[in-house]
Design a protein around this motif. Sequence first.
Motif, PDB file in Angstrom:
ATOM      1  N   ALA A   1      -6.724  -2.602 -10.677  1.00  0.00           N
ATOM      2  CA  ALA A   1      -5.189  -2.636 -10.928  1.00  0.00           C
ATOM      3  C   ALA A   1      -4.413  -2.493  -9.733  1.00  0.00           C
ATOM      4  O   ALA A   1      -3.654  -3.418  -9.395  1.00  0.00           O
ATOM      5  N   ILE A   2      -4.771  -1.619  -8.907  1.00  0.00           N
ATOM      6  CA  ILE A   2      -4.055  -1.353  -7.723  1.00  0.00           C
ATOM      7  C   ILE A   2      -4.539  -2.508  -6.514  1.00  0.00           C
ATOM      8  O   ILE A   2      -3.306  -3.013  -5.939  1.00  0.00           O
ATOM      9  N   ILE A   3      -5.411  -2.795  -6.716  1.00  0.00           N
ATOM     10  CA  ILE A   3      -5.856  -3.944  -5.533  1.00  0.00           C
ATOM     11  C   ILE A   3      -5.216  -5.255  -5.943  1.00  0.00           C
ATOM     12  O   ILE A   3      -4.569  -5.756  -5.303  1.00  0.00           O
TER      13      ILE A   3
ATOM     14  N   THR B   1      -1.172  -9.414  -5.247  1.00  0.00           N
ATOM     15  CA  THR B   1      -0.007 -10.148  -6.018  1.00  0.00           C
ATOM     16  C   THR B   1       1.311  -9.802  -5.231  1.00  0.00           C
ATOM     17  O   THR B   1       2.149 -10.760  -4.604  1.00  0.00           O
ATOM     18  N   THR B   2       1.728  -8.537  -4.706  1.00  0.00           N
ATOM     19  CA  THR B   2       2.999  -8.277  -4.235  1.00  0.00           C
ATOM     20  C   THR B   2       2.975  -8.905  -2.734  1.00  0.00           C
ATOM     21  O   THR B   2       3.997  -9.562  -2.500  1.00  0.00           O
ATOM     22  N   THR B   3       1.816  -8.838  -1.996  1.00  0.00           N
ATOM     23  CA  THR B   3       2.091  -9.348  -0.648  1.00  0.00           C
ATOM     24  C   THR B   3       2.137 -10.672  -0.701  1.00  0.00           C
ATOM     25  O   THR B   3       2.761 -11.257   0.134  1.00  0.00           O
ATOM     26  N   ASN B   4       1.420 -11.471  -1.636  1.00  0.00           N
ATOM     27  CA  ASN B   4       1.436 -13.058  -1.725  1.00  0.00           C
ATOM     28  C   ASN B   4       2.951 -13.409  -2.197  1.00  0.00           C
ATOM     29  O   ASN B   4       3.455 -14.421  -1.833  1.00  0.00           O
ATOM     30  N   VAL B   5       3.625 -12.651  -3.220  1.00  0.00           N
ATOM     31  CA  VAL B   5       4.695 -13.019  -3.473  1.00  0.00           C
ATOM     32  C   VAL B   5       5.969 -12.800  -2.356  1.00  0.00           C
ATOM     33  O   VAL B   5       6.851 -13.594  -2.415  1.00  0.00           O
ATOM     34  N   LEU B   6       5.744 -11.795  -1.805  1.00  0.00           N
ATOM     35  CA  LEU B   6       6.591 -11.432  -0.626  1.00  0.00           C
ATOM     36  C   LEU B   6       6.445 -12.189   0.746  1.00  0.00           C
ATOM     37  O   LEU B   6       7.314 -12.234   1.509  1.00  0.00           O
ATOM     38  N   GLY B   7       5.176 -12.830   0.715  1.00  0.00           N
ATOM     39  CA  GLY B   7       4.994 -13.990   1.738  1.00  0.00           C
ATOM     40  C   GLY B   7       4.393 -13.191   2.934  1.00  0.00           C
ATOM     41  O   GLY B   7       4.648 -13.522   4.291  1.00  0.00           O
ATOM     42  N   ILE B   8       3.798 -11.916   2.583  1.00  0.00           N
ATOM     43  CA  ILE B   8       3.296 -11.149   3.834  1.00  0.00           C
ATOM     44  C   ILE B   8       1.938 -11.589   4.121  1.00  0.00           C
ATOM     45  O   ILE B   8       1.216 -11.653   3.337  1.00  0.00           O
ATOM     46  N   ASP B   9       1.515 -11.837   5.184  1.00  0.00           N
ATOM     47  CA  ASP B   9      -0.041 -12.413   5.640  1.00  0.00           C
ATOM     48  C   ASP B   9      -0.636 -11.137   6.240  1.00  0.00           C
ATOM     49  O   ASP B   9      -0.356 -10.878   7.658  1.00  0.00           O
ATOM     50  N   GLY B  10      -1.200  -9.959   5.472  1.00  0.00           N
ATOM     51  CA  GLY B  10      -1.669  -8.937   6.252  1.00  0.00           C
ATOM     52  C   GLY B  10      -3.269  -9.080   6.279  1.00  0.00           C
ATOM     53  O   GLY B  10      -3.903  -9.958   5.979  1.00  0.00           O
ATOM     54  N   SER B  11      -3.646  -8.304   7.585  1.00  0.00           N
ATOM     55  CA  SER B  11      -5.072  -8.315   7.785  1.00  0.00           C
ATOM     56  C   SER B  11      -5.837  -7.546   6.823  1.00  0.00           C
ATOM     57  O   SER B  11      -5.139  -6.790   6.066  1.00  0.00           O
ATOM     58  N   LEU B  12      -7.392  -7.279   6.769  1.00  0.00           N
ATOM     59  CA  LEU B  12      -7.922  -6.778   6.059  1.00  0.00           C
ATOM     60  C   LEU B  12      -7.560  -5.143   6.258  1.00  0.00           C
ATOM     61  O   LEU B  12      -7.565  -4.495   5.206  1.00  0.00           O
TER      62      LEU B  12
ATOM     63  N   TYR C   1      -5.277   2.227  -0.151  1.00  0.00           N
ATOM     64  CA  TYR C   1      -5.639   3.840   0.054  1.00  0.00           C
ATOM     65  C   TYR C   1      -4.337   4.447  -0.340  1.00  0.00           C
ATOM     66  O   TYR C   1      -4.433   5.567  -0.917  1.00  0.00           O
ATOM     67  N   GLY C   2      -3.110   4.222   0.376  1.00  0.00           N
ATOM     68  CA  GLY C   2      -2.170   4.942   0.201  1.00  0.00           C
ATOM     69  C   GLY C   2      -1.577   4.721  -1.213  1.00  0.00           C
ATOM     70  O   GLY C   2      -1.177   5.861  -1.772  1.00  0.00           O
ATOM     71  N   LEU C   3      -1.708   3.568  -1.814  1.00  0.00           N
ATOM     72  CA  LEU C   3      -1.512   3.672  -3.429  1.00  0.00           C
ATOM     73  C   LEU C   3      -2.401   4.214  -4.356  1.00  0.00           C
ATOM     74  O   LEU C   3      -1.891   4.956  -5.236  1.00  0.00           O
ATOM     75  N   HIS C   4      -3.599   4.350  -3.877  1.00  0.00           N
ATOM     76  CA  HIS C   4      -4.581   5.050  -4.562  1.00  0.00           C
ATOM     77  C   HIS C   4      -4.222   6.531  -4.705  1.00  0.00           C
ATOM     78  O   HIS C   4      -4.763   7.409  -5.545  1.00  0.00           O
ATOM     79  N   SER C   5      -3.857   7.082  -3.562  1.00  0.00           N
ATOM     80  CA  SER C   5      -3.694   8.586  -3.370  1.00  0.00           C
ATOM     81  C   SER C   5      -2.642   9.223  -4.327  1.00  0.00           C
ATOM     82  O   SER C   5      -2.805  10.290  -4.850  1.00  0.00           O
ATOM     83  N   PHE C   6      -1.931   8.219  -5.230  1.00  0.00           N
ATOM     84  CA  PHE C   6      -0.957   8.621  -5.976  1.00  0.00           C
ATOM     85  C   PHE C   6      -1.514   8.694  -7.424  1.00  0.00           C
ATOM     86  O   PHE C   6      -1.143   9.329  -8.282  1.00  0.00           O
ATOM     87  N   GLN C   7      -2.848   8.090  -7.498  1.00  0.00           N
ATOM     88  CA  GLN C   7      -3.300   8.309  -8.825  1.00  0.00           C
ATOM     89  C   GLN C   7      -3.785   9.526  -9.404  1.00  0.00           C
ATOM     90  O   GLN C   7      -4.263  10.453  -8.811  1.00  0.00           O
TER      91      GLN C   7
END
Length: 77
Positions: A45-47, A52-63, A71-77
Amino acid sequence: MFTNSSYSKRFIKMHKKCPNCSQSLEPEPGFYTGAMYVSYAFQVAIIIAVITTTNVLGIDGSLEWYIVWIYGLHSFQ
């Protein structure tokens, strides 16, 4: 909870029941399997949310960018 001290080579050996109250210290059958499935579902779900968020915002990030955010969002779990 453990039968030996933490400095012993057999550190992880546990009592089957609490010596004081006789409560079982062994989890129910399938406990770890269920925990594994729940953890996997949270990670997927986090992945999906990050991608989805990066695609909606148009951000083209690297691996590496994706790995840092996941990893940052997973640390809140």
